[in-house]
Design a protein around this motif. Structure first.
Motif, PDB file in Angstrom:
ATOM      1  N   UNK A  55       0.674   5.701  -8.177  1.00  0.00           N
ATOM      2  CA  UNK A  55       0.609   4.472  -7.397  1.00  0.00           C
ATOM      3  C   UNK A  55      -0.827   4.007  -7.219  1.00  0.00           C
ATOM      4  N   UNK A  56      -1.078   2.760  -7.610  1.00  0.00           N
ATOM      5  CA  UNK A  56      -2.381   2.169  -7.342  1.00  0.00           C
ATOM      6  C   UNK A  56      -2.607   1.976  -5.848  1.00  0.00           C
ATOM      7  N   UNK A  57      -1.507   1.811  -5.108  1.00  0.00           N
ATOM      8  CA  UNK A  57      -1.601   1.644  -3.665  1.00  0.00           C
ATOM      9  C   UNK A  57      -2.184   2.886  -3.002  1.00  0.00           C
ATOM     10  N   UNK A  58      -1.754   4.058  -3.468  1.00  0.00           N
ATOM     11  CA  UNK A  58      -2.298   5.302  -2.908  1.00  0.00           C
ATOM     12  C   UNK A  58      -3.795   5.410  -3.196  1.00  0.00           C
ATOM     13  N   UNK A  60      -5.856   2.832  -3.676  1.00  0.00           N
ATOM     14  CA  UNK A  60      -6.559   1.799  -2.914  1.00  0.00           C
ATOM     15  C   UNK A  60      -6.693   2.181  -1.444  1.00  0.00           C
ATOM     16  N   UNK A  61      -5.656   2.822  -0.903  1.00  0.00           N
ATOM     17  CA  UNK A  61      -5.693   3.237   0.502  1.00  0.00           C
ATOM     18  C   UNK A  61      -6.379   4.587   0.693  1.00  0.00           C
ATOM     19  N   UNK A  62      -6.578   5.299  -0.429  1.00  0.00           N
ATOM     20  CA  UNK A  62      -7.168   6.636  -0.397  1.00  0.00           C
ATOM     21  C   UNK A  62      -6.409   7.536   0.568  1.00  0.00           C
ATOM     22  N   UNK A  63      -5.051   7.414   0.527  1.00  0.00           N
ATOM     23  CA  UNK A  63      -4.274   8.164   1.503  1.00  0.00           C
ATOM     24  C   UNK A  63      -2.802   8.225   1.089  1.00  0.00           C
ATOM     25  N   UNK A  64      -2.219   9.396   1.202  1.00  0.00           N
ATOM     26  CA  UNK A  64      -0.779   9.564   1.089  1.00  0.00           C
ATOM     27  C   UNK A  64      -0.283  10.023   2.454  1.00  0.00           C
ATOM     28  N   UNK A  65       0.356   9.118   3.181  1.00  0.00           N
ATOM     29  CA  UNK A  65       0.774   9.419   4.547  1.00  0.00           C
ATOM     30  C   UNK A  65       1.817  10.532   4.560  1.00  0.00           C
ATOM     31  N   UNK A  66       1.541  11.570   5.346  1.00  0.00           N
ATOM     32  CA  UNK A  66       2.424  12.733   5.392  1.00  0.00           C
ATOM     33  C   UNK A  66       3.813  12.371   5.910  1.00  0.00           C
ATOM     34  N   UNK A  67       3.872  11.493   6.911  1.00  0.00           N
ATOM     35  CA  UNK A  67       5.167  11.109   7.468  1.00  0.00           C
ATOM     36  C   UNK A  67       5.988  10.319   6.456  1.00  0.00           C
ATOM     37  N   UNK A  68       5.309   9.492   5.663  1.00  0.00           N
ATOM     38  CA  UNK A  68       6.001   8.742   4.612  1.00  0.00           C
ATOM     39  C   UNK A  68       6.572   9.708   3.582  1.00  0.00           C
ATOM     40  N   UNK A  69       5.789  10.721   3.215  1.00  0.00           N
ATOM     41  CA  UNK A  69       6.262  11.700   2.239  1.00  0.00           C
ATOM     42  C   UNK A  69       7.419  12.515   2.810  1.00  0.00           C
ATOM     43  N   UNK A  70       7.362  12.813   4.082  1.00  0.00           N
ATOM     44  CA  UNK A  70       8.458  13.549   4.719  1.00  0.00           C
ATOM     45  C   UNK A  70       9.748  12.731   4.686  1.00  0.00           C
ATOM     46  N   UNK A  71       9.629  11.441   4.947  1.00  0.00           N
ATOM     47  CA  UNK A  71      10.800  10.557   4.910  1.00  0.00           C
ATOM     48  C   UNK A  71      11.366  10.476   3.500  1.00  0.00           C
ATOM     49  N   UNK A  72      10.477  10.354   2.526  1.00  0.00           N
ATOM     50  CA  UNK A  72      10.919  10.275   1.131  1.00  0.00           C
ATOM     51  C   UNK A  72      11.610  11.571   0.709  1.00  0.00           C
ATOM     52  N   UNK A 122      -0.426  -6.275  -1.334  1.00  0.00           N
ATOM     53  CA  UNK A 122      -0.674  -6.546   0.084  1.00  0.00           C
ATOM     54  C   UNK A 122      -2.164  -6.557   0.330  1.00  0.00           C
ATOM     55  N   UNK A 123      -2.588  -5.988   1.454  1.00  0.00           N
ATOM     56  CA  UNK A 123      -4.015  -5.965   1.774  1.00  0.00           C
ATOM     57  C   UNK A 123      -4.801  -5.137   0.762  1.00  0.00           C
ATOM     58  N   UNK A 124      -4.270  -3.954   0.414  1.00  0.00           N
ATOM     59  CA  UNK A 124      -5.001  -3.062  -0.488  1.00  0.00           C
ATOM     60  C   UNK A 124      -4.886  -3.503  -1.945  1.00  0.00           C
ATOM     61  N   UNK A 125      -3.709  -3.997  -2.310  1.00  0.00           N
ATOM     62  CA  UNK A 125      -3.487  -4.501  -3.662  1.00  0.00           C
ATOM     63  C   UNK A 125      -3.225  -6.001  -3.577  1.00  0.00           C
ATOM     64  N   UNK A 126      -3.882  -6.759  -4.438  1.00  0.00           N
ATOM     65  CA  UNK A 126      -3.813  -8.212  -4.355  1.00  0.00           C
ATOM     66  C   UNK A 126      -2.564  -8.760  -5.047  1.00  0.00           C
ATOM     67  N   UNK A 127      -2.147  -9.943  -4.621  1.00  0.00           N
ATOM     68  CA  UNK A 127      -1.048 -10.625  -5.310  1.00  0.00           C
ATOM     69  C   UNK A 127      -1.580 -11.339  -6.549  1.00  0.00           C
ATOM     70  N   UNK A 128      -2.795 -11.866  -6.463  1.00  0.00           N
ATOM     71  CA  UNK A 128      -3.402 -12.557  -7.613  1.00  0.00           C
ATOM     72  C   UNK A 128      -4.727 -11.880  -7.936  1.00  0.00           C
ATOM     73  N   UNK A 129      -4.913 -11.553  -9.199  1.00  0.00           N
ATOM     74  CA  UNK A 129      -6.168 -10.942  -9.674  1.00  0.00           C
ATOM     75  C   UNK A 129      -6.865 -11.891 -10.649  1.00  0.00           C
ATOM     76  N   UNK A 130      -8.180 -11.837 -10.650  1.00  0.00           N
ATOM     77  CA  UNK A 130      -8.962 -12.604 -11.617  1.00  0.00           C
ATOM     78  C   UNK A 130      -9.061 -14.079 -11.322  1.00  0.00           C
ATOM     79  N   UNK A 131      -8.827 -14.486 -10.070  1.00  0.00           N
ATOM     80  CA  UNK A 131      -8.894 -15.912  -9.738  1.00  0.00           C
ATOM     81  C   UNK A 131     -10.297 -16.438 -10.004  1.00  0.00           C
ATOM     82  N   UNK A 132     -10.354 -17.556 -10.702  1.00  0.00           N
ATOM     83  CA  UNK A 132     -11.643 -18.135 -11.065  1.00  0.00           C
ATOM     84  C   UNK A 132     -12.183 -17.636 -12.389  1.00  0.00           C
ATOM     85  N   UNK A 133     -11.448 -16.719 -13.044  1.00  0.00           N
ATOM     86  CA  UNK A 133     -11.882 -16.187 -14.340  1.00  0.00           C
ATOM     87  C   UNK A 133     -10.918 -16.643 -15.435  1.00  0.00           C
ATOM     88  N   UNK A 134     -11.164 -16.192 -16.661  1.00  0.00           N
ATOM     89  CA  UNK A 134     -10.274 -16.547 -17.776  1.00  0.00           C
ATOM     90  C   UNK A 134      -9.163 -15.514 -17.941  1.00  0.00           C
TER      91      UNK A 134
END
Length: 284
Positions: A55-58, A60-72, A122-134
């Motif tokens: 996951x790129x999200x992990x 970007x956040x530099x974190x794997x939440x323990x409670x999230x992993x427990x739920x999964x 979301x905040x850590x991962x963008x919806x649009x990348x490269x805006x203003x570029x080719x």
């Protein structure tokens, strides 16, 4: 986003009509993907020897939440299965994870291995990348999973040759298109050589869902006709980070477009990482 960016994303050359959006938690997407992967492979949660999370999200956040992993783990009934996070792989994460999964199963350290890719913009991962570029592209929310095993029972694809994965950290500070393109061409050539399959004989080409123009470039570097590229999910899902390869393979499979004995070349690329492999559809 700016009107000119929206117009560029909606252009015919880009190929995006919409993007996938999940308003809930990403573990919900993961649960659905894993449940289907286990069912398709005829495996049970207790059969899994290890889980690789990509996951790129992990990252970007530099974190794997323990409670999230427990739920999964509780939801999947895999509380005592070892979980490993595959990081620093960017949008080439599928191949980084697949290479590790192949090594674990081949060595007998874990059998079988569940490979899970997931992300939400979301905040850590963008919806649009490269805006203003080719090179502007939009991203979607998704999770995809597969089982990697030495046991062929109920498996749908066989890996040919080796999973190729490489990185060049100099590209982080001093990115060069020429270096990037030479690396892509070399990696795909090496992948086909190890699999003993010529690129021109590959029936399907799967890559990241950036844009149609990017796909055409990847085809050119691979020496494969653009007509063999899988592009339909681009319009429907947009770019889903490490999940792209499995989403596109799943699309081919669901359509019945990949027949037993046919080969698919899978390619993924991140900011400084590259990965590729060849798979053959099995008669199951």
């Amino acid at each position: 986003m700016a009107p000119q960016t929206r117009a560029l994303l909606q252009s015919e050359a880009n190929g995006v009509r919409c993007f996938s959006h999940h308003p809930g938690q990403h573990w919900e997407l993961v649960t659905r993907a894993v449940t289907r992967a286990l069912a398709d492979s005829g495996r049970q949660p207790g059969d899994i020897g290890a889980v690789l999370l990509v996951s790129g999200l992990l990252d970007a956040q530099n974190n794997l939440e323990a409670l999230w992993l427990a739920e999964l783990g509780r939801t999947l009934r895999m509380q005592t299965v070892p979980f490993y996070a595959v990081g620093l792989a960017g949008c080439a994460g599928f191949h980084a994870g697949l290479k590790m999964a192949a090594a674990l199963t081949a060595s007998g350290e874990a059998e079988p291995v569940l490979l899970v890719t997931f992300d939400q913009a979301g905040d850590a991962l963008q919806r649009v990348y490269g805006e203003g570029s080719d090179f502007v592209y939009v991203t979607g929310d998704a999770a995809a999973a597969c089982v990697v095993s030495r046991q062929p029972a109920q498996m749908q694809y066989a890996l040919r040759g080796k999973v190729q994965y490489s990185a060049n950290t100099e590209q982080i500070e001093h990115f060069s298109n020429d270096t990037d393109m030479r690396s892509i061409a070399a990696l795909i050539k090496q992948t086909c050589q190890h699999a003993e399959i010529a690129p021109r004989t590959v029936q399907h080409f799967i890559c990241n869902n950036y844009t149609l123009e990017a796909t055409r470039l990847f085809c050119q570097l691979a020496g494969i006709s653009f007509s063999k590229a899988v592009t339909a999910p681009l319009a429907r899902h947009a770019h889903c980070f490490s999940a792209d390869n499995l989403i596109n393979l799943g699309h081919l499979h669901a359509e019945g477009a990949l027949q037993p004995g046919e080969h698919a070349l899978l390619f993924s690329t991140g900011p400084f990482q590259l990965g590729a492999c060849l798979v053959t559809r099995l008669a199951c």
